[in-house]
Scaffold this active site. Structure first.
Site, PDB file in Angstrom:
ATOM      1  N   ALA A  70       0.859  -1.176   0.000  1.00 38.15           N
ATOM      2  CA  ALA A  70       0.000   0.000   0.000  1.00 38.15           C
ATOM      3  C   ALA A  70       0.904   1.238   0.000  1.00 38.15           C
ATOM      4  O   ALA A  70       2.064   1.169   0.411  1.00 38.15           O
ATOM      5  CB  ALA A  70      -0.892  -0.015   1.234  1.00 38.15           C
ATOM      6  N   GLY A 114       0.613  -5.148   0.940  1.00 40.38           N
ATOM      7  CA  GLY A 114      -0.585  -5.202   0.113  1.00 40.38           C
ATOM      8  C   GLY A 114      -0.325  -5.818  -1.259  1.00 40.38           C
ATOM      9  O   GLY A 114      -1.233  -6.379  -1.876  1.00 40.38           O
ATOM     10  N   GLU A 117      -0.614  -9.460  -0.725  1.00 40.57           N
ATOM     11  CA  GLU A 117      -2.031  -9.750  -0.467  1.00 40.57           C
ATOM     12  C   GLU A 117      -2.845  -9.679  -1.754  1.00 40.57           C
ATOM     13  O   GLU A 117      -3.740 -10.498  -1.988  1.00 40.57           O
ATOM     14  CB  GLU A 117      -2.551  -8.764   0.584  1.00 40.57           C
ATOM     15  CG  GLU A 117      -1.835  -8.956   1.914  1.00 40.57           C
ATOM     16  CD  GLU A 117      -2.113  -7.849   2.926  1.00 40.57           C
ATOM     17  OE1 GLU A 117      -1.755  -6.681   2.643  1.00 40.57           O
ATOM     18  OE2 GLU A 117      -2.681  -8.136   3.977  1.00 40.57           O
ATOM     19  N   GLU A 137       4.627  -5.353   7.076  1.00 38.85           N
ATOM     20  CA  GLU A 137       3.829  -4.285   7.705  1.00 38.85           C
ATOM     21  C   GLU A 137       4.226  -3.973   9.141  1.00 38.85           C
ATOM     22  O   GLU A 137       4.144  -2.827   9.573  1.00 38.85           O
ATOM     23  CB  GLU A 137       2.333  -4.650   7.684  1.00 38.85           C
ATOM     24  CG  GLU A 137       1.673  -4.494   6.326  1.00 38.85           C
ATOM     25  CD  GLU A 137       1.653  -5.771   5.521  1.00 38.85           C
ATOM     26  OE1 GLU A 137       2.526  -6.647   5.740  1.00 38.85           O
ATOM     27  OE2 GLU A 137       0.775  -5.894   4.659  1.00 38.85           O
TER      28      GLU A 137
HETATM   29  N1  CO8 Z   1       4.599   3.171  -0.645  1.00 35.70           N
HETATM   30  C1  CO8 Z   1       5.052   4.355  -1.133  1.00 35.70           C
HETATM   31  N2  CO8 Z   1       6.217   4.491  -1.781  1.00 35.70           N
HETATM   32  C2  CO8 Z   1       6.990   3.394  -1.906  1.00 35.70           C
HETATM   33  C3  CO8 Z   1       6.596   2.142  -1.418  1.00 35.70           C
HETATM   34  C4  CO8 Z   1       5.331   2.056  -0.749  1.00 35.70           C
HETATM   35  N3  CO8 Z   1       4.853   0.905  -0.280  1.00 35.70           N
HETATM   36  N4  CO8 Z   1       7.561   1.246  -1.698  1.00 35.70           N
HETATM   37  C5  CO8 Z   1       8.523   1.901  -2.357  1.00 35.70           C
HETATM   38  N5  CO8 Z   1       8.196   3.209  -2.492  1.00 35.70           N
HETATM   39  C6  CO8 Z   1       8.965   4.276  -3.146  1.00 35.70           C
HETATM   40  C7  CO8 Z   1      10.143   4.695  -2.311  1.00 35.70           C
HETATM   41  O1  CO8 Z   1       9.742   5.629  -1.333  1.00 35.70           O
HETATM   42  C8  CO8 Z   1      11.065   5.286  -3.363  1.00 35.70           C
HETATM   43  O2  CO8 Z   1      10.611   6.583  -3.665  1.00 35.70           O
HETATM   44  P1  CO8 Z   1      11.702   7.781  -3.845  1.00 35.70           P
HETATM   45  O3  CO8 Z   1      12.451   7.391  -5.095  1.00 35.70           O
HETATM   46  O4  CO8 Z   1      10.848   8.980  -4.013  1.00 35.70           O
HETATM   47  O5  CO8 Z   1      12.565   7.769  -2.629  1.00 35.70           O
HETATM   48  C9  CO8 Z   1      10.800   4.416  -4.581  1.00 35.70           C
HETATM   49  O6  CO8 Z   1       9.537   3.779  -4.346  1.00 35.70           O
HETATM   50  C10 CO8 Z   1      11.835   3.332  -4.810  1.00 35.70           C
HETATM   51  O7  CO8 Z   1      11.940   2.582  -3.617  1.00 35.70           O
HETATM   52  P2  CO8 Z   1      13.350   2.316  -2.860  1.00 35.70           P
HETATM   53  O8  CO8 Z   1      14.295   3.421  -3.150  1.00 35.70           O
HETATM   54  O9  CO8 Z   1      13.026   2.032  -1.427  1.00 35.70           O
HETATM   55  O10 CO8 Z   1      13.829   0.995  -3.621  1.00 35.70           O
HETATM   56  P3  CO8 Z   1      14.817  -0.128  -3.066  1.00 35.70           P
HETATM   57  O11 CO8 Z   1      15.150  -0.980  -4.230  1.00 35.70           O
HETATM   58  O12 CO8 Z   1      15.921   0.481  -2.285  1.00 35.70           O
HETATM   59  O13 CO8 Z   1      13.927  -0.969  -2.013  1.00 35.70           O
HETATM   60  C11 CO8 Z   1      11.938  -2.127  -1.247  1.00 35.70           C
HETATM   61  C12 CO8 Z   1      12.837  -1.728  -2.456  1.00 35.70           C
HETATM   62  C13 CO8 Z   1      12.694  -3.097  -0.338  1.00 35.70           C
HETATM   63  C14 CO8 Z   1      10.716  -2.810  -1.828  1.00 35.70           C
HETATM   64  C15 CO8 Z   1      11.544  -0.847  -0.462  1.00 35.70           C
HETATM   65  O14 CO8 Z   1      11.054   0.106  -1.355  1.00 35.70           O
HETATM   66  C16 CO8 Z   1      10.498  -1.083   0.597  1.00 35.70           C
HETATM   67  O15 CO8 Z   1      10.795  -1.602   1.652  1.00 35.70           O
HETATM   68  N6  CO8 Z   1       9.232  -0.624   0.336  1.00 35.70           N
HETATM   69  C17 CO8 Z   1       8.168  -0.703   1.298  1.00 35.70           C
HETATM   70  C18 CO8 Z   1       7.661  -2.113   1.447  1.00 35.70           C
HETATM   71  C19 CO8 Z   1       6.579  -2.165   2.493  1.00 35.70           C
HETATM   72  O16 CO8 Z   1       6.808  -1.904   3.662  1.00 35.70           O
HETATM   73  N7  CO8 Z   1       5.346  -2.532   2.082  1.00 35.70           N
HETATM   74  C20 CO8 Z   1       4.227  -2.658   2.984  1.00 35.70           C
HETATM   75  C21 CO8 Z   1       3.416  -1.397   2.982  1.00 35.70           C
HETATM   76  S1  CO8 Z   1       2.087  -1.461   4.167  1.00 35.70           S
HETATM   77  C22 CO8 Z   1       0.894  -2.332   3.400  1.00 35.70           C
HETATM   78  O17 CO8 Z   1       1.042  -2.776   2.291  1.00 35.70           O
HETATM   79  C23 CO8 Z   1      -0.396  -2.535   4.149  1.00 35.70           C
HETATM   80  C24 CO8 Z   1      -1.414  -3.232   3.260  1.00 35.70           C
HETATM   81  C25 CO8 Z   1      -2.784  -3.245   3.845  1.00 35.70           C
HETATM   82  C26 CO8 Z   1      -3.483  -1.934   3.706  1.00 35.70           C
HETATM   83  C27 CO8 Z   1      -4.932  -2.092   3.890  1.00 35.70           C
HETATM   84  C28 CO8 Z   1      -5.545  -0.840   4.515  1.00 35.70           C
HETATM   85  C29 CO8 Z   1      -6.931  -1.076   5.064  1.00 35.70           C
END
Ligand code: CO8
Length: 266
Positions: A70, A114, A117, A137
């Site tokens: 998400a 997400g 999921e 998460e």
């Molecule tokens: N949301 C927003 N932006 C994101 C997300 C995300 N989930 N994932 C990556 N990005 C963005 C980064 O902020 C970055 O942006 P910028 O270039 O502006 O800094 C860009 O994408 C590239 O990402 P990275 O530089 O971090 O890329 P890496 O190759 O270094 O890392 C990863 C890749 C490991 C995938 C890393 O991006 C990461 O850890 N992302 C987050 C993963 C995460 O925690 N996901 C879970 C989110 S919570 C969720 O999904 C809850 C679901 C249920 C919701 C239901 C609500 C009712």
């Protein structure tokens, strides 16, 4: 397909029989914003309602991610009431559970939170060789919120699901995903080969009888919701219903006459 979508791409191939939906925010690893989820729900309804479309493929744009979860930027300022009453992202749950057309997830790269999921809500997962599945998460101070606590345990077993969800670490790679039954196959050779394999599979499904495939999908999905004897009863009803179809007579006659079946395929 409607061309009003901004965060997804949608196209129809194979003479209208296969829909391909691509989450298109590669700059944020296809993070699932409310707009993405609303558009996904809408396009799924649109494709499911199109009688020509027999199978749908869902994938992510770029080489790195199916969806990295998400959209954290959008989620950060949510409060309990907006999350709960706003039913964040819930339109997709409704859209997938009501969709009679089979959905194949082609997972290229990260399927986290997400994203994992979302893939698990699809009917079949094909994993690219760089696929990574995880539920990180808890690192963000929340728990999985789009079905992960329910579906991951069914896909990989309790201990592995607990390890992944409680630690927010210990991701699953493509080979492990297949060995545990989370994904059906690893497709090597990059994102193009993955999409080719998904299209081949979708075409195979599209050749069959539409109502038969829809009943098979509903019967299999019942296994998650019903006990064994209720599930078997439902299967028996659907099985019996097949005998009301032209396609059953055609399929069995074609076998006995040693020719290819020509399904009415509505
Ligand atoms: N949301 C927003 N932006 C994101 C997300 C995300 N989930 N994932 C990556 N990005 C963005 C980064 O902020 C970055 O942006 P910028 O270039 O502006 O800094 C860009 O994408 C590239 O990402 P990275 O530089 O971090 O890329 P890496 O190759 O270094 O890392 C990863 C890749 C490991 C995938 C890393 O991006 C990461 O850890 N992302 C987050 C993963 C995460 O925690 N996901 C879970 C989110 S919570 C969720 O999904 C809850 C679901 C249920 C919701 C239901 C609500 C009712």
């Amino acid at each position: 397909v409607s061309n009003l979508y901004e965060t997804i791409l949608a196209e129809i191939v194979d003479d209208g029989r296969v829909g391909i939906i691509t989450i298109n925010r590669p700059e944020v690893l296809n993070a699932l914003s409310t707009q993405v989820m609303d558009e996904l729900a809408d396009v799924l309804q649109e494709l499911d309602a199109d009688p020509r479309v027999k199978a749908i493929i869902l994938t992510g744009s770029g080489k790195k991610a199916f969806a990295a979860g998400a959209d954290i930027k959008e989620m950060r300022d949510q409060e309990f009431v907006t999350a709960y009453l706003g039913r964040l992202l819930s339109g997709y749950e409704r859209a997938t559970s009501e969709c009679r057309t089979p959905i194949i997830a082609a997972v290229n790269g990260y399927a986290l939170g997400g994203g994992c999921e979302l893939a698990m809500m699809c009917d079949i997962i094909l994993a690219g060789e760089n696929a990574v599945f995880g539920q990180p998460e808890t690192n963000l101070g929340v728990i999985p919120g789009m079905g992960g606590t329910q579906r991951l345990i069914r896909a990989v077993g309790k201990s592995r699901a607990m390890e992944m969800i409680l630690s927010g670490a210990h991701f699953i790679d493509a080979e492990e995903a297949v060995s545990r039954g989370l994904a059906s196959r690893v497709i090597t050779g990059g994102p193009e080969k993955l999409i080719e394999a998904a299209i081949d599979l979708a075409k195979q499904i599209a050749r069959l009888s539409g109502p038969v495939v829809a009943m098979a999908k509903e019967a299999v999905n019942s296994a998650n919701d019903l006990g064994l004897s209720e599930g078997v009863k439902k299967e028996n009803l659907f099985f019996s219903a097949c005998f009301g179809l032209y396609d059953q007579k055609e399929g069995m006659s074609a076998f006995l006459e040693k020719r290819k079946a020509r399904f009415e395929n509505r």
